[in-house]
Motif scaffolding. Structure first.
Motif, short mmCIF file in Angstrom:
data_model
loop_
_atom_site.label_atom_id
_atom_site.label_comp_id
_atom_site.label_asym_id
_atom_site.label_seq_id
_atom_site.Cartn_x
_atom_site.Cartn_y
_atom_site.Cartn_z
N LEU A 143 -15.97 7.62 32.99
CA LEU A 143 -15.95 9.08 32.78
C LEU A 143 -17.33 9.63 32.43
O LEU A 143 -17.45 10.82 32.12
N SER A 203 -13.09 2.94 30.70
CA SER A 203 -12.86 4.36 30.97
C SER A 203 -14.02 5.21 30.46
O SER A 203 -14.37 6.22 31.08
N ASN A 260 -7.95 12.06 30.38
CA ASN A 260 -9.00 11.54 31.26
C ASN A 260 -9.31 12.51 32.40
O ASN A 260 -10.47 12.75 32.74
N SER A 261 -8.25 13.08 33.00
CA SER A 261 -8.45 14.00 34.12
C SER A 261 -9.14 15.29 33.66
O SER A 261 -9.95 15.87 34.39
N ILE A 285 -11.26 15.49 31.14
CA ILE A 285 -12.66 15.14 30.88
C ILE A 285 -13.43 15.07 32.19
O ILE A 285 -14.53 15.60 32.32
N GLU A 286 -12.83 14.43 33.19
CA GLU A 286 -13.51 14.25 34.48
C GLU A 286 -13.77 15.58 35.17
O GLU A 286 -14.79 15.76 35.84
N LYS A 301 -11.23 9.96 22.15
CA LYS A 301 -11.95 10.69 23.21
C LYS A 301 -11.95 12.19 22.93
O LYS A 301 -12.99 12.86 23.07
N LYS A 349 -13.38 2.13 38.74
CA LYS A 349 -12.93 3.52 38.71
C LYS A 349 -11.47 3.63 39.13
O LYS A 349 -10.68 4.36 38.51
N LYS A 401 -8.52 5.06 36.63
CA LYS A 401 -7.85 6.28 37.10
C LYS A 401 -6.39 6.03 37.45
O LYS A 401 -5.55 6.93 37.34
#
Length: 1024
Positions: free
Chosen positions: A698, A694, A380-381, A383-384, A417, A766, A770
């Motif tokens: 994102l 998510s 996730n981090s 991607i962000e 993802k 969010k 996160k």
């Protein structure tokens, strides 16, 4: 005249000094060579002989040190007249030719002054043409090397314009300052004037021979070889095809990797199946792959080779996902040495460890080793921060855990993802054999490789009564008679051990090892104690000193406390292993078993899924885990521990059955493997809710249509006919969007000029994704934190600890009300006031302790959570897990689990508060609390415990031995360390030092990257 130094490479076949007598007759030019009358010269060396053939009579070459003078008082070129004479002849011929062609000079176009000035001492092409190959066949290697250099320079010069004078690449240009001086003080030399080539050569050779080497030639050569092999492998990978399966000296990797495999792992050769797997077309072409083998077949080594190939050859980061924290720490320790030798980072993402997003490194690549939950947060981090393209390979161990509840849903989210956003990332899955592997192939667009290889043959048996049967699916009943147990039992033993466990164990221990799986934790302890009562006293004589050290270390880990069961069983070489032990106790028991100090472990099924501890014989006390009958996958995992590669020739598994279990046991051992199903719809679609939240947060999707497009790439979509029975998948999506809107986690807006609904995440939404906070508790957590701000108690940790006590552990808490009241009375007035404000008044606890009924309505969830918070507070104050467990009447394993879960949840709450401005006071407070909960030791031990695998007892030993900081540990000598620390084997010391070096390097690199960022000129700097 100042002469530039020639850069001539000298290649010597033999470094020994050679006598001139043995060479003169062969190296002197034929016209000058003395001989018998008639002038017939002796024949030259045959063409088939190598250049070193002239030294055939000499002794075998001996290697020399880097500092040895390779020439001494003799040099093969300077003292041999053959090459020098040939150079003089060629130069004289050129001068005569120049005189004959003077009349033609005027007809040529004028030469530019600058070129003429820079051509001082230049050589014309005609001189180079004078070298002929045939007469020099028998020359030493150094002369042949010189000849090859000259010939290459001649070829290059012929390609240039014929009006220009060529200069060989090995001539160094005169400095600009020298040229200016020569222009002023000396008349210009005519273009045809030349300094003697022999003179140049002599000067250069003398200078080169006398020049000291600042760097070890051995080190330079090794570095050059590794760099060249990596370069070759990279070029090969770019142009790879099915016709070229082998990319380099070691499966596309430098030969240094093969050396490290042997040095660090003792691996010389790969199994046949591993070689086949590594040379599959899909692997070579970087397509996704799922490969399935039995337990202990060597699956992990293939993944590690692919990871190293990605790191070193393609220069991409890698992510390795493992199911448990202990496995992550073990793998970090094991690969740290490879990272140090091959110059890449190994980063741990487990528990409270891990940085989001990870440090962006300019030069080094990183291998992230993560648990399932941490891997999802890491992706996730990335991607962000738009850095997913830095990732080149994702490896999932135990891929069949896709069907394992909430953790399976997280694996599916992570993989979906990654594949949706960057299809160039290769995905490798390692799995046990599955019944529906094709569903997983469709989900990951992957190919499948399956093999039934085991390094050691496995024989499966069952025991009914006193008879043992071999498992044979070809038989009608699946079982074939093998033998009858002949162990003599007394009447007392028969009562204590009706299942003949002692007989089965005594057949293999203490010479071989044995694992005995029991259905419950209490049964593990009881069985271990029972076996010890009937073992012979001779068992006490094995490894006496090592057992004494183990007992002392277990006592030290408990700050003086030692489990009475372990105290009684360890002298016999036995111990139990389950989640009731502390992590430190488990680690000590595992190490003792691996090193042969213990020969039998009674354990629960969790050991089979964790660290690899093989045995000669595996016994299943019962075909149950607690009250549930074994699944096929659990059975295979347990019996797969039988057989130790390199030690045993065969492994055995025996399942102890009762008559009532015989029919179900046939199904267990002979039935095909279970199927694996998506868990996104598990627990009323909680996984699907988290995934949708998510994706919106994102900015991967912003409308329902895009959500549907993404979900087509999930395992849930592949299996929707079996899983979406009541509603279709798209109806489930609409339902989830509605729930997220009601919970104020997203907003749904419809544009006036369009029917498309736009989905956006709220601040709370969010913070939820996160912080990796369970959707069930996000609203409750926000409420608790908001209420905490009104009267946050800062004079004690109690209020903060209460806020980070995990909600999911509350159902497991059953307070002892007398203990609760006693601890409550020890609180300060401010702490009691805070507990009352939260909803736990003293009067309620007092009434419950007195056994009186309570009329006042009190939330029992809050009361139980406060009880757990009191346990954590006491633990932070005393740091003695044993005494805290006894005080609160809890198992020390539960207290350990409470501590680690609270540490991880505290990290989640910290990330949650970072996204919400109103919770700014919590950020600094929770940062320190996370650190305290992660280690729960005295402050001076924390730096040592940051090293993977170093727990409290080991940290105390290191600190007392003088290794007080990370730098001390990183610079320690493993041999000295193993001698200074009791019961620390050298292999463990090497891993600890390597892990410390890696951690120190990681911290230093992060600081350096931060410095570089500060000093870098911004790209968007306004221009004047």
């Amino acid at each position: 005249m100042s002469v530039g130094r020639l850069e001539v490479k000298i290649k010597r076949v033999c470094p020994r000094k050679r006598s001139r007598d043995g060479l003169s007759s062969r190296l002197t030019p034929v016209p000058k060579r003395g001989g018998p009358e008639g002038g017939e010269a002796p024949p030259l060396c045959p063409p088939s002989r190598s250049t070193g053939g002239v030294m055939a009579d000499a002794a075998a070459p001996q290697y020399c040190s880097d500092s040895e003078d390779l020439f001494g008082d003799y040099d093969s070129i300077l003292e041999d007249s053959s090459v020098l004479a040939k150079l003089d002849d060629a130069e004289q011929n050129e001068r005569r030719r120049g005189v004959d062609q003077q009349d033609l000079v005027a007809l040529q176009p004028p030469v530019d002054d600058t070129r003429e000035a820079s051509g001082e001492g230049a050589l014309s092409d005609s001189i180079l043409d004078g070298f002929d190959d045939t007469p020099l066949r028998g020359l030493p290697a150094s002369q042949l090397q010189f000849q090859e250099e000259v010939r290459e320079a001649a070829k290059k010069s012929k390609l240039q314009d014929r009006d220009h004078t060529s200069t060989p690449v090995w001539i160094t240009k005169v400095s600009q300052k020298q040229k200016q001086t020569q222009t002023k003080d000396q008349p210009k030399r005519p273009p045809t004037a030349r300094r003697s080539i022999a003179d140049q050569l002599k000067r250069t050779m003398l200078g080169n021979a006398a020049a000291p080497s600042a760097v070890s030639r051995t080190a330079v050569l090794k570095e050059a070889v590794v760099s060249e092999e990596i370069s070759v492998a990279m070029q090969a990978m770019e142009s790879v095809s099915a016709d070229t399966p082998d990319l380099g000296p070691f499966y596309g990797l430098p030969s240094k990797v093969k050396e490290l495999m042997y040095k660090l792992r003792g691996i010389k050769n790969l199994y046949d199946w591993q070689e086949t797997c590594l040379t599959l077309d899909c692997v070579q072409q970087r397509r996704n792959l799922i490969y399935s083998l039995p337990t202990s077949g060597g699956k992990t080594l293939v993944a590690e080779i692919l990871i190293l190939r990605e790191l070193l050859c393609r220069k991409k980061d890698c992510l390795l996902i493992l199911p448990y924290i202990s496995l992550v720490q073990e793998k970090v320790r094991g690969l740290a040495s490879f990272g140090l030798e091959l110059d890449f980072m190994v980063e741990e993402y487990a528990g409270s460890k891990g940085r989001f997003p990870p440090v962006k490194r300019r030069t080094k690549r990183s291998l992230y080793i993560a648990t399932i939950e941490k891997a999802h947060s890491l992706v996730n981090s990335l991607i962000e921060s738009s850095r997913l393209e830095d990732l080149g390979l994702l490896v999932v161990d135990e891929l069949h855990m896709l069907g394992d509840g909430s953790r399976g849903a997280i694996i599916e989210m992570t993989l979906a993802k990654v594949y949706y956003l960057n299809k160039s990332i290769q995905i490798i899955g390692m799995s046990a054999t599955l019944g529906n592997i094709k569903d997983l192939q469709t989900f990951l667009r992957a190919e499948n490789y399956t093999n039934d290889f085991r390094p050691v043959e496995l024989k499966e048996y069952v025991k009914l009564g006193d008879t043992i049967y071999e498992v044979d699916p070809k038989e009608e009943d699946c079982f074939k008679f093998s033998r009858v147990i002949s162990f003599k039992y007394s009447s007392g033993m028969q009562k204590m051990d009706p299942d003949h466990i002692i007989a089965l164990v005594a057949e293999v221990i203490p010479v071989h090892s044995c694992l005995l799986f029991c259905p419950t934790k209490k049964n593990c302890e009881n069985v271990a104690s029972m076996i010890c009562k009937y073992l012979k006293k001779g068992f006490l004589q094995h490894h006496v000193a090592e057992k004494a050290i183990l007992l002392r270390e277990l006592q030290d880990s408990g700050n003086g406390s030692l489990c009475p069961v372990l105290k009684a069983t360890i002298p016999y070489g036995l111990a139990y292993h389950h989640s009731g032990l502390t992590s430190e106790e488990r680690k000590l028991v595992e190490e003792a078993y691996s090193n042969g100090v213990l020969c039998l472990l009674t354990c629960t099924s969790t050991l089979a899924a964790g660290i690899n501890l093989p045995a000669r014989r595996v016994i299943l006390r019962s075909p149950y885990v607690a009250t549930e009958f074994l699944k096929k996958s659990q059975y295979k995992q347990m019996v797969g521990r039988a057989g130790r590669a390199g030690i045993d020739t065969v492994g055995e598994s025996i399942v102890i059955l009762q008559d009532k279990d015989k029919h179900m046991a046939k199904t267990l051992v002979c039935a095909p493997m279970e199927n694996c199903y998506s868990q996104l719809m598990n627990d009323e679609g909680k996984g699907l809710l988290s995934l949708i939240l998510s994706l919106i947060g994102l900015n991967v999707t912003s409308c329902v249509e895009q959500l549907q497009d993404f979900l087509r790439g999930t395992l849930l979509f592949v299996q929707q006919q079996q899983l979406c029975v009541q509603r279709s998948l798209w109806e489930e999506v609409e339902r989830c969007v509605g729930i997220l809107k009601e919970e104020h986690l997203i907003t749904v807006a419809t544009a006036a000029d369009s029917l498309t609904q736009t989905l956006q995440v709220t601040k709370l939404g969010k913070a939820t994704y996160k912080g990796s906070v369970d959707l069930t508790y996000s609203g409750l957590l926000y409420k608790d934190l908001s209420k905490g701000l009104d009267g946050l108690l800062l004079s004690s940790y109690l209020h903060l600890v209460y806020l980070v006590t995990p909600y999911d552990l509350i159902p497991q808490c059953k307070p002892d009300w007398m203990v609760y009241f006693r601890q409550f009375t020890l609180l300060s007035a401010a702490e009691q006031k805070m507990t009352a404000a939260i909803g736990v008044p003293e009067s309620f606890v007092a009434r419950k302790a007195a056994g009186q009924s309570v009329k006042k309505s009190v939330d029992l969830e809050v009361v139980r959570r406060m009880y757990l918070a009191l346990v954590l507070l006491t633990l932070l104050k005393e740091t003695n897990l044993w005494s805290v467990a006894e005080r609160f009447q809890l198992s020390r394993g539960f207290v350990q689990m409470l501590l680690s879960s609270s540490s991880a949840f505290c990290s989640c709450v910290l990330h949650f508060t970072e996204e919400l401005e109103e919770f700014w006071p919590f950020r600094a407070l929770l940062t320190e609390l996370t650190r305290r909960l992660s280690y729960c030791v005295k402050t001076e031990l924390i730096p040592l415990m940051e090293v993977a695998g170093v727990l409290e007892a080991r940290a105390k030993q290191l600190y007392n031995a003088g290794y007080k900081t990370l730098a001390h540990l990183a610079n320690a000598d493993p041999t000295a360390l193993s001698k200074a620390i009791e019961n620390l084997y050298k292999k463990q010391a090497i891993q600890i030092v390597a892990s410390a070096k890696m951690l120190l390097s990681e911290k230093a690199t992060a600081l350096q990257e931060e410095v570089d960022d500060l000093l870098t000129v911004p790209l968007d700097l306004p221009q004047p």
